[in-house]
Design a protein around this motif. Structure first.
Motif, short mmCIF file in Angstrom:
data_model
loop_
_atom_site.label_atom_id
_atom_site.label_comp_id
_atom_site.label_asym_id
_atom_site.label_seq_id
_atom_site.Cartn_x
_atom_site.Cartn_y
_atom_site.Cartn_z
N ARG A 62 0.82 -1.20 0.00
CA ARG A 62 0.00 0.00 0.00
C ARG A 62 0.86 1.26 0.00
NH1 ARG A 62 -1.44 3.24 3.94
NH2 ARG A 62 -0.64 1.80 5.51
N VAL A 63 1.92 1.27 0.83
CA VAL A 63 2.80 2.44 0.91
C VAL A 63 3.52 2.68 -0.40
CG1 VAL A 63 4.87 3.36 2.04
CG2 VAL A 63 3.09 2.26 3.41
N THR A 64 3.87 1.61 -1.09
CA THR A 64 4.62 1.74 -2.34
C THR A 64 3.70 1.82 -3.56
OG1 THR A 64 4.84 -0.67 -2.46
CG2 THR A 64 6.63 0.55 -1.39
N ASP A 65 2.40 1.95 -3.32
CA ASP A 65 1.42 2.03 -4.40
C ASP A 65 1.48 0.83 -5.34
OD1 ASP A 65 0.36 4.48 -3.58
OD2 ASP A 65 1.96 5.59 -4.60
N SER A 66 1.73 -0.34 -4.76
CA SER A 66 1.78 -1.58 -5.55
C SER A 66 0.40 -2.21 -5.63
CB SER A 66 2.78 -2.55 -4.91
OG SER A 66 4.07 -1.98 -4.85
N GLU A 67 0.32 -3.25 -6.42
CA GLU A 67 -0.95 -3.95 -6.62
C GLU A 67 -1.42 -4.56 -5.30
OE1 GLU A 67 -4.27 -5.14 -7.96
OE2 GLU A 67 -2.90 -4.21 -9.41
N LEU A 68 -2.69 -4.33 -4.94
CA LEU A 68 -3.21 -4.83 -3.68
C LEU A 68 -4.05 -6.09 -3.83
CD1 LEU A 68 -4.25 -1.50 -1.89
CD2 LEU A 68 -2.21 -2.90 -1.52
N SER A 69 -4.17 -6.59 -5.04
CA SER A 69 -4.92 -7.82 -5.24
C SER A 69 -3.97 -8.93 -5.67
CB SER A 69 -6.00 -7.61 -6.31
OG SER A 69 -5.40 -7.22 -7.54
N PRO A 70 -4.26 -10.17 -5.27
CA PRO A 70 -3.37 -11.30 -5.60
C PRO A 70 -3.40 -11.60 -7.09
CG PRO A 70 -5.39 -12.09 -4.59
CD PRO A 70 -5.43 -10.59 -4.51
N PRO A 71 -2.35 -12.32 -7.58
CA PRO A 71 -1.20 -12.80 -6.81
C PRO A 71 -0.15 -11.71 -6.57
CG PRO A 71 -0.99 -13.47 -9.08
CD PRO A 71 -2.32 -12.79 -8.97
N TRP A 72 0.54 -11.82 -5.44
CA TRP A 72 1.58 -10.87 -5.10
C TRP A 72 2.95 -11.50 -5.26
CZ3 TRP A 72 -2.44 -11.59 -1.32
CH2 TRP A 72 -3.37 -10.55 -1.29
N PHE A 73 3.93 -10.67 -5.53
CA PHE A 73 5.31 -11.15 -5.56
C PHE A 73 5.70 -11.56 -4.14
CE2 PHE A 73 9.95 -10.59 -5.38
CZ PHE A 73 10.32 -11.39 -6.44
N ASN A 74 6.33 -12.72 -4.01
CA ASN A 74 6.65 -13.26 -2.69
C ASN A 74 7.82 -12.50 -2.07
OD1 ASN A 74 6.83 -15.00 -0.43
ND2 ASN A 74 8.41 -16.19 -1.47
N ILE A 75 7.52 -11.70 -1.06
CA ILE A 75 8.59 -10.99 -0.33
C ILE A 75 8.63 -11.43 1.12
CG2 ILE A 75 8.42 -8.96 -1.81
CD1 ILE A 75 6.87 -7.62 0.50
N HIS A 76 7.83 -12.43 1.47
CA HIS A 76 7.64 -12.79 2.87
C HIS A 76 8.51 -13.96 3.32
CE1 HIS A 76 5.80 -13.41 6.71
NE2 HIS A 76 5.15 -14.50 6.35
N LYS A 77 8.90 -14.84 2.41
CA LYS A 77 9.62 -16.05 2.79
C LYS A 77 10.91 -16.20 1.98
CE LYS A 77 6.92 -17.65 5.94
NZ LYS A 77 7.39 -17.78 7.32
N PHE A 78 11.83 -16.98 2.56
CA PHE A 78 13.10 -17.26 1.89
C PHE A 78 12.87 -18.22 0.72
CE2 PHE A 78 14.34 -16.31 6.33
CZ PHE A 78 15.08 -15.17 6.08
N PRO A 79 13.71 -18.15 -0.30
CA PRO A 79 13.45 -18.93 -1.52
C PRO A 79 13.84 -20.39 -1.47
CG PRO A 79 15.38 -17.54 -1.81
CD PRO A 79 14.79 -17.17 -0.49
N LEU A 80 14.76 -20.80 -0.55
CA LEU A 80 15.26 -22.17 -0.59
C LEU A 80 14.13 -23.19 -0.48
CD1 LEU A 80 17.61 -24.18 -0.63
CD2 LEU A 80 17.70 -23.99 1.87
N ALA A 81 13.28 -23.05 0.53
CA ALA A 81 12.19 -24.02 0.72
C ALA A 81 11.23 -24.01 -0.46
CB ALA A 81 11.44 -23.70 2.01
N VAL A 82 11.01 -22.84 -1.03
CA VAL A 82 10.09 -22.73 -2.16
C VAL A 82 10.57 -23.57 -3.34
CG1 VAL A 82 9.15 -21.16 -3.90
CG2 VAL A 82 9.20 -20.47 -1.48
N PHE A 83 11.83 -23.40 -3.71
CA PHE A 83 12.35 -24.12 -4.88
C PHE A 83 12.55 -25.60 -4.59
CE2 PHE A 83 13.54 -19.72 -6.00
CZ PHE A 83 12.97 -19.67 -7.26
N LEU A 84 12.87 -25.94 -3.35
CA LEU A 84 12.96 -27.35 -2.99
C LEU A 84 11.59 -28.02 -3.11
CD1 LEU A 84 15.35 -27.31 0.12
CD2 LEU A 84 15.84 -28.20 -2.16
N LYS A 85 10.56 -27.35 -2.63
CA LYS A 85 9.22 -27.94 -2.73
C LYS A 85 8.72 -27.97 -4.17
CE LYS A 85 7.78 -27.13 2.00
NZ LYS A 85 6.92 -26.42 2.95
#
Length: 219
Positions: free
Chosen positions: A88-111
Motif C-alpha cells: 500500500r505504501v509503495t502504491d503496488s498492486e493490492l490484489s493477488p497474486p503478489w510477488f513473494n517478499i515474505h519467505k526465503f526462496p530455498l524451501a520454495v524451490f525445494l518444494k
C-alpha cells in the motif's frame, strides 16, 4: 628378487582395493538399515501425522512453489498484513497474486522440485518433504561421526539415536509439517563435517564448502 617385489606390489594393491570395497559394503549395510527404519516409520505414521501436520509457513512455501510450476512466477495468493502495508505504501498492486517478499526462496524451490517429482498434494508438501530431509540428516550424521571416530558401528549408533529421538521425529508433528527444521539440521551437520575436515587437513576448499553450506542454509 625383482619378480617377488612386483608380485608383492600387485598383491598389496589388490588387498587395498579389496579393503576399500569391503568398507563401502559395510557403509551401505549400515545405511540401508537406517533408511529402512525411516521408511517403515514413515509408512506407520504418515496417515496419522497428515491429519495434524498443517503449518501456515510450510503451506505458504508450497503455494509459491505451485505458482512457479504453473507459470505464475515467484508469487503467492496469500500475504500477511504487514506485507500488504508495504504494498500500500509503495502504491503496488493490492490484489493477488503478489510477488513473494515474505519467505526465503530455498524451501520454495525445494518444494517445487518435490512437486515435480512426487506430484502436487498435501502429503508431498508436508510429510514426504520432512521425511526426506530427516533421512538426509541421519545419513549426514552417520558420515560425520564416522569422519570423527573412524568407527562404522559408532556412526551407525549415532544415526540410529538421532532417528529414534521422539522430539526430532516420531513425537513431533511440527517436524512432519513441511517446516525447514530437518533441512536446517541437515545443513548444520554438513557444515560441522566441512569444518572438521578443514581442521584436520587445512585445505581452503573445505572453508569454501563451509561458506557455501552456510549460505544455502540461510537462503
Amino acid at each position: 628378487a625383482l619378480y617377488q617385489a612386483s608380485v608383492s606390489s600387485l598383491v598389496s594393491g589388490g588387498n587395498v582395493r579389496y579393503s576399500t570395497e569391503i568398507t563401502m559394503k559395510r557403509h551401505l549395510g549400515y545405511l540401508s538399515v537406517l533408511i529402512a527404519v525411516e521408511i517403515i516409520a514413515l509408512l506407520l505414521i504418515a496417515n496419522q501425522r497428515l491429519q495434524v501436520s498443517y503449518n501456515g509457513d510450510a503451506l505458504y512455501d508450497a503455494q509459491v512453489a505451485v505458482n512457479i510450476l504453473e507459470g505464475r512466477g515467484y508469487t503467492t495468493n496469500e500475504m500477511p498484513l504487514y506485507a500488504l502495508d508495504f504494498f500500500r505504501v509503495t502504491d503496488s498492486e493490492l490484489s493477488p497474486p503478489w510477488f513473494n517478499i515474505h519467505k526465503f526462496p530455498l524451501a520454495v524451490f525445494l518444494k517445487a522440485a518435490f512437486f515435480s517429482i512426487f506430484g502436487r498434494n498435501l502429503l508431498t508438501a508436508t510429510v514426504l518433504y520432512s521425511a526426506f530431509w530427516h533421512t538426509m540428516t541421519v545419513v549426514a550424521i552417520y558420515f560425520f561421526v564416522y569422519l570423527l571416530t573412524r568407527k562404522k558401528y559408532t556412526a551407525f549408533l549415532a544415526g540410529g539415536f538421532f532417528l529414534a529421538l521422539p522430539m526430532m521425529w516420531y513425537g513431533s508433528r511440527y517436524l512432519m509439517s513441511g517446516l525447514n527444521l530437518t533441512t536446517d539440521a541437515f545443513f548444520l551437520v554438513v557444515l560441522m563435517g566441512a569444518l572438521l575436515a578443514f581442521y584436520r587437513q587445512r585445505s581452503v576448499r573445505y572453508l569454501i564448502l563451509s561458506g557455501a553450506v552456510t549460505g544455502l542454509a540461510f537462503l
